[in-house]
Each structure stands twice: as structure tokens, then as C-alpha cells.
Design a protein around this motif. Structure first.
Motif, PDB file in Angstrom:
ATOM      1  N   VAL A  76       0.817  -1.209   0.000  1.00 28.61           N
ATOM      2  CA  VAL A  76       0.000   0.000   0.000  1.00 28.61           C
ATOM      3  C   VAL A  76       0.852   1.262   0.000  1.00 28.61           C
ATOM      4  N   ALA A  77       0.647   2.133  -0.978  1.00 33.83           N
ATOM      5  CA  ALA A  77       1.294   3.444  -1.021  1.00 33.83           C
ATOM      6  C   ALA A  77       0.328   4.487  -0.474  1.00 33.83           C
ATOM      7  N   ILE A  78       0.810   5.305   0.443  1.00 31.81           N
ATOM      8  CA  ILE A  78      -0.025   6.322   1.097  1.00 31.81           C
ATOM      9  C   ILE A  78       0.661   7.666   0.921  1.00 31.81           C
ATOM     10  N   PHE A 105       9.568  -2.159  -6.434  1.00 34.57           N
ATOM     11  CA  PHE A 105      10.373  -2.236  -7.654  1.00 34.57           C
ATOM     12  C   PHE A 105      11.126  -3.550  -7.658  1.00 34.57           C
ATOM     13  N   GLY A 106      10.935  -4.328  -8.698  1.00 33.55           N
ATOM     14  CA  GLY A 106      11.606  -5.616  -8.773  1.00 33.55           C
ATOM     15  C   GLY A 106      11.217  -6.489  -7.601  1.00 33.55           C
ATOM     16  N   PRO A 107      12.206  -7.071  -6.939  1.00 30.05           N
ATOM     17  CA  PRO A 107      11.888  -7.968  -5.829  1.00 30.05           C
ATOM     18  C   PRO A 107      11.568  -7.241  -4.529  1.00 30.05           C
ATOM     19  N   SER A 108      11.751  -5.926  -4.491  1.00 26.79           N
ATOM     20  CA  SER A 108      11.539  -5.165  -3.257  1.00 26.79           C
ATOM     21  C   SER A 108      10.078  -4.763  -3.108  1.00 26.79           C
ATOM     22  N   VAL A 109       9.406  -5.356  -2.135  1.00 21.91           N
ATOM     23  CA  VAL A 109       7.983  -5.098  -1.913  1.00 21.91           C
ATOM     24  C   VAL A 109       7.799  -4.540  -0.505  1.00 21.91           C
ATOM     25  N   GLU A 110       7.163  -3.372  -0.419  1.00 22.57           N
ATOM     26  CA  GLU A 110       6.894  -2.728   0.865  1.00 22.57           C
ATOM     27  C   GLU A 110       5.507  -3.131   1.367  1.00 22.57           C
ATOM     28  N   GLY A 111       5.336  -3.069   2.687  1.00 18.97           N
ATOM     29  CA  GLY A 111       4.020  -3.293   3.272  1.00 18.97           C
ATOM     30  C   GLY A 111       3.180  -2.031   3.173  1.00 18.97           C
ATOM     31  N   LEU A 112       3.242  -1.194   4.196  1.00 20.33           N
ATOM     32  CA  LEU A 112       2.597   0.121   4.183  1.00 20.33           C
ATOM     33  C   LEU A 112       3.700   1.150   3.974  1.00 20.33           C
ATOM     34  N   CYS A 113       3.584   1.937   2.910  1.00 18.82           N
ATOM     35  CA  CYS A 113       4.636   2.857   2.486  1.00 18.82           C
ATOM     36  C   CYS A 113       4.062   4.267   2.443  1.00 18.82           C
ATOM     37  N   VAL A 114       4.538   5.134   3.324  1.00 20.45           N
ATOM     38  CA  VAL A 114       4.030   6.500   3.459  1.00 20.45           C
ATOM     39  C   VAL A 114       5.081   7.449   2.906  1.00 20.45           C
ATOM     40  N   VAL A 115       4.750   8.170   1.829  1.00 27.25           N
ATOM     41  CA  VAL A 115       5.763   8.966   1.132  1.00 27.25           C
ATOM     42  C   VAL A 115       5.246  10.354   0.783  1.00 27.25           C
ATOM     43  N   PRO A 129       6.042  17.439   2.989  1.00 24.56           N
ATOM     44  CA  PRO A 129       5.895  16.066   3.453  1.00 24.56           C
ATOM     45  C   PRO A 129       4.429  15.631   3.427  1.00 24.56           C
ATOM     46  N   VAL A 130       4.203  14.343   3.546  1.00 25.48           N
ATOM     47  CA  VAL A 130       2.846  13.870   3.801  1.00 25.48           C
ATOM     48  C   VAL A 130       2.647  13.942   5.318  1.00 25.48           C
ATOM     49  N   ARG A 131       1.510  14.484   5.733  1.00 25.50           N
ATOM     50  CA  ARG A 131       1.325  14.820   7.141  1.00 25.50           C
ATOM     51  C   ARG A 131       0.304  13.933   7.862  1.00 25.50           C
ATOM     52  N   ASP A 132       0.628  13.667   9.126  1.00 21.57           N
ATOM     53  CA  ASP A 132      -0.327  13.125  10.099  1.00 21.57           C
ATOM     54  C   ASP A 132      -0.975  11.809   9.676  1.00 21.57           C
ATOM     55  N   VAL A 133      -0.204  10.925   9.091  1.00 17.05           N
ATOM     56  CA  VAL A 133      -0.700   9.577   8.819  1.00 17.05           C
ATOM     57  C   VAL A 133      -0.610   8.777  10.115  1.00 17.05           C
ATOM     58  N   GLN A 134      -1.688   8.072  10.451  1.00 16.57           N
ATOM     59  CA  GLN A 134      -1.730   7.252  11.656  1.00 16.57           C
ATOM     60  C   GLN A 134      -1.996   5.800  11.282  1.00 16.57           C
ATOM     61  N   ILE A 135      -1.144   4.912  11.755  1.00 19.68           N
ATOM     62  CA  ILE A 135      -1.268   3.477  11.493  1.00 19.68           C
ATOM     63  C   ILE A 135      -1.257   2.767  12.842  1.00 19.68           C
ATOM     64  N   SER A 136      -2.244   1.911  13.085  1.00 14.85           N
ATOM     65  CA  SER A 136      -2.300   1.250  14.392  1.00 14.85           C
ATOM     66  C   SER A 136      -3.048  -0.074  14.309  1.00 14.85           C
ATOM     67  N   GLY A 137      -2.730  -0.938  15.274  1.00 19.55           N
ATOM     68  CA  GLY A 137      -3.498  -2.143  15.487  1.00 19.55           C
ATOM     69  C   GLY A 137      -3.463  -3.162  14.362  1.00 19.55           C
ATOM     70  N   LEU A 138      -2.253  -3.511  13.886  1.00 21.61           N
ATOM     71  CA  LEU A 138      -2.168  -4.490  12.807  1.00 21.61           C
ATOM     72  C   LEU A 138      -0.796  -5.147  12.799  1.00 21.61           C
ATOM     73  N   ARG A 139      -0.636  -6.127  11.914  1.00 20.03           N
ATOM     74  CA  ARG A 139       0.635  -6.829  11.749  1.00 20.03           C
ATOM     75  C   ARG A 139       1.036  -6.825  10.287  1.00 20.03           C
ATOM     76  N   THR A 140       2.302  -6.536  10.003  1.00 18.18           N
ATOM     77  CA  THR A 140       2.850  -6.668   8.651  1.00 18.18           C
ATOM     78  C   THR A 140       3.932  -7.731   8.697  1.00 18.18           C
ATOM     79  N   THR A 141       3.900  -8.662   7.746  1.00 17.12           N
ATOM     80  CA  THR A 141       4.852  -9.755   7.794  1.00 17.12           C
ATOM     81  C   THR A 141       5.136 -10.324   6.407  1.00 17.12           C
ATOM     82  N   GLY A 142       6.374 -10.765   6.196  1.00 18.55           N
ATOM     83  CA  GLY A 142       6.726 -11.476   4.977  1.00 18.55           C
ATOM     84  C   GLY A 142       7.102 -10.622   3.785  1.00 18.55           C
ATOM     85  N   PHE A 143       7.273  -9.318   3.958  1.00 19.22           N
ATOM     86  CA  PHE A 143       7.621  -8.446   2.827  1.00 19.22           C
ATOM     87  C   PHE A 143       9.121  -8.530   2.541  1.00 19.22           C
TER      88      PHE A 143
END
Length: 200
Positions: A76-78, A105-115, A129-143
Motif C-alpha cells: 500500500v502506497a499512502i 520495484f523488482g523484488p523489493s515489496v513494501e508493506g505500508l509505504c508512506v511517502v 511532506p505527507v502529514r499526520d498519517v496514523q497506522i495502528s493495530g495491525l501486523r505486517t509480515t513477509g515483505f
């Protein structure tokens, strides 16, 4: 430096997408982060493949995405003010079978990507910048890259997130200001666990 390598990859991704005709709007996507509007909406997002990215595409700045328990296959790109909330470790985000996020890009895969905004060389533009993004209560794995990654952010908040078994960082932000990382768990990642570096 950390963001220099990422920025060069981002620039290549943008060029590849534009040249290939996949999405000429990708260049614009990384140009100017959107700001929050006065009308906010909460989106209920169910597990599946690409469902978070689809919700982000529909959302407006300042909206909230509530992720149900279950497994999401997404990268996910945010690039706008958003709140993304899961139901705890039972809300799991894993790599999709065919990643197509502009962060990947190629083999590089991001989970949650805030840019935030990057220039033509892939370097962050600190005045936008991108401002005030809030991420909570989850798991990212295997990227193959990072579970949660922020570049050129202001006020990025990552709380109650478990990020494990990723090929890059567990949870990281670079070239950013005012982050809040709290009550997270990062383990078995190839890079740093929680990482904060390269402040402007």
C-alpha cells in the motif's frame, strides 16, 4: 544514506511506469501530497487481495480505514493524511501475489509505504511532506522490503503494530519530522526493527 537508496529506486519505478504506459499519473502521484479536507469518511475494509489499496484510492485526505480481522494481501502506497486502524495482531498484511504499488520495484515489496513529495532524483522535498498519517493495530509480515516505511513524513504515528519476518526494516521512517512510534513489536526483520534516521 538510507533514503538515497530508496529514492533512487523510487525514481526508477516512476520512470518504468511512465515509459511502460502503465500509469502516466504515477509521476503526479509523487508530486504533491494531498491535505485533509473538512469532510471525513470511515471506510470498512474487508480482508482480501488489494482491498486496502482500493480503499486508499477511493479515500479522501483525512479519512479513516478500519481494517477487519483477517489476512490482507497488499502493498500500500499512502501519500495523503489517512488513519489506518486494524483490530490488533489478527489484522495481518502480507505481500500480494502480483505487487503493483509505486513503492515496489523488482523484488523489493513494501508493506505500508508512506511517502511525501520527492524530486526527479528521488530525494525528499522537505517543504512538502505527507502529514499526520496514523497506522495502528495491525501486523505486517513477509515483505521483501519493509513492513512499515515512511519517507518525507511529518507527524507519522505508528502504534500497536507488529512487524516481523520482513527483508528490510520492521518499522522505519527517514527524512521526516515529529514521528510517534509507540507500543510496537518488530522482530526477525533483516534491517533494523523500529528505526528513525536521517532527520532533515
Amino acid at each position: 544514506d538510507d533514503y538515497g537508496k530508496w529514492g533512487k529506486r523510487m525514481t526508477r519505478r516512476t520512470r518504468v511506469a511512465a515509459v511502460g504506459g502503465i500509469a502516466l499519473g504515477v509521476v503526479a502521484v509523487w508530486a504533491v501530497p494531498a491535505t485533509a479536507s473538512s469532510h471525513h469518511h470511515t471506510w470498512q475494509v474487508k480482508p482480501g487481495t488489494g482491498t486496502i489499496s482500493a480503499a486508499v484510492a477511493k479515500a479522501r485526505p483525512g479519512d479513516r480505514l478500519d481494517l477487519a480481522a483477517g489476512t490482507f494481501y497488499d502493498s500500500v502506497a499512502i501519500q495523503m493524511t489517512l488513519t489506518i486502524r486494524g483490530e490488533g495482531p489478527s489484522t495481518v498484511i502480507k505481500p500480494p501475489p502480483a505487487p503493483h504499488s509505486p513503492c515496489d520495484f523488482g523484488p523489493s515489496v513494501e508493506g505500508l509505504c508512506v511517502v511525501g513529495q520527492v524530486d526527479s532524483q528521488g530525494n525528499p522535498v522537505p517543504t512538502n511532506p505527507v502529514r499526520d498519517v496514523q497506522i495502528s493495530g495491525l501486523r505486517t509480515t513477509g515483505f521483501s522490503d519493509s513492513g512499515v516505511f515512511g519517507l518525507n513524513t511529518a507527524g507519522l504515528s505508528v502504534t500497536d503494530v507488529r512487524s516481523d519476518h520482513n527483508g528490510g526494516y520492521g518499522i522505519a521512517r527517514v527524512a521526516s519530522t515529529g514521528p510517534v512510534f509507540a507500543a510496537n513489536t518488530a522482530s526477525f526483520n533483516r534491517g533494523g526493527g523500529p528505526y528513525v534516521g536521517d532527520p532533515p
